[in-house]
Design a protein around this motif. Sequence first.
Motif: not given
Length: 478
Positions: A427-451
């Motif tokens: 979570g700390d070292e991967i250079e991405a706007g969103m990181v999913a760990i043991n899941t594939v969902r990145l899009s949530w209405g209450d969470a920022p979406f971007g890169g």
Amino acid sequence: MTDSPYDTPLGLYIAGEWITAGRDTQEVLNPADGRAVGHVPLATAADLDRALEAAERGFRAWRSTAPQERAAVLARTAALVRERADQLARLATLEEGKPFAEAKGEVLATAALLDFHAGEAVRIYGRVLPRPTGTRSLVLHQPVGPVAAFCAWNFPVMNPVRKLSPAIAAGCSVILKPSEETPGAAVAILRCFQDAGLPGDVAQLVFGVPDAVSRHLLASPVTRKLSFTGSVPVGKHLLKLAADTVMKSTMELGGHGPVLVFDDCDLERTLDTLVAHKFRNAGQVCVAPTRFHVQQGIYERFAQGFAERTKALKLGNGLDKATQMGPMANQRRPEAIAGLVEQAVGAGAKLLTGGARGEGEGFFFTPTVLADVPLSSSAMNEEPFGPVALIGSFASADDAITEANRLPYGLGAYCFTENGRLQNRLGDEIEAGMVAINTVRLSWGDAPFGGVKDSGFGSEDGPEGIAAHLVTKAVHIA
């Protein structure tokens, strides 16, 4: 031409008026059979000028509208989207190709996003700074102004709302230009806003020659924000245009999603999850898992299991209930994917399944799995944006993180491991706007979406999506 699937004519929406005739048009194709289903009118320069004038009027009125009323319009729109869910989903399938069940899920997620923004519209807070008695210093957050918004074809229902909803919540007006390849869903969404009571000057809908429309809107002093979802090259081009007026911008650009699979993961569950997600929307998703980096101890089992599950996927028309993956959205994409696969195999990749055009007249390409893909191959460096899974191995966590960060993209990344300490490090070292760990969902209405990096900047969704449509002002009173 086949019978039209549209309940109402395709058109431009400018100053509260639908314009459906008297313009040049572009053909709209059903990707399942390549046949025309309609024609969308293209805006003239005069239309764009009128849209700018309406947006300027709309902003002056809407910024002064009570947040509670903005919230009410968004909530009513959400209710109409749910009420019309089957109609909206069918339009998305006919125009873009995705299975109806996927399209229905997109519609319901869209309604949830509208609900979230309705709630946030009344929570745009400033602050009061401590000052001597009798004086005040205030920090205010105010709407930036009219927004020029451009969105891609891959989520025909969600993408327009991602542009309209936060801007409307913030008190901005919007000129929206969706894709000419999926206009019906955008038209239907605008009708939901209209029927929910949104004033006609607040949201404009235009279609046209993309470069001409973007140059016209971004050159105008009326436009104060650019919001774009699309490819990296087009995004960089639009940023150069926006720089001339120092315009606030939100850019949601392409990705090349790395997937790090460690040997302590729940392998069968991981495979079931990843195969379904990889081929969602025929891989035409900016955050699609694409580069599968698998630890050496489970590499062969992973590749075999991935290929077996992929072979079992049913390819077909998205309106067929048995279909698990539909056609690609336009006739350009199968040819582009075929070229990437051919080049990778020529460079030494192993084709485990797929790799060919599908049967019929539609824009089909079989779900494809490549193993031992050389890092030098084009597919490992250019966003495929299609139904191709690229599998390679790694030895250590250091190697995996290095490979995840190798490309200039930084949108979504996925990791599968049961090691809690490693999860924190990823979570700390991967250079991405969103990181999913043991899941594939990145899009949530209450969470920022971007890169980050070439995948853009700024956020959609969450409170951050509304904040992207605000400017900060300090007021000092003595």
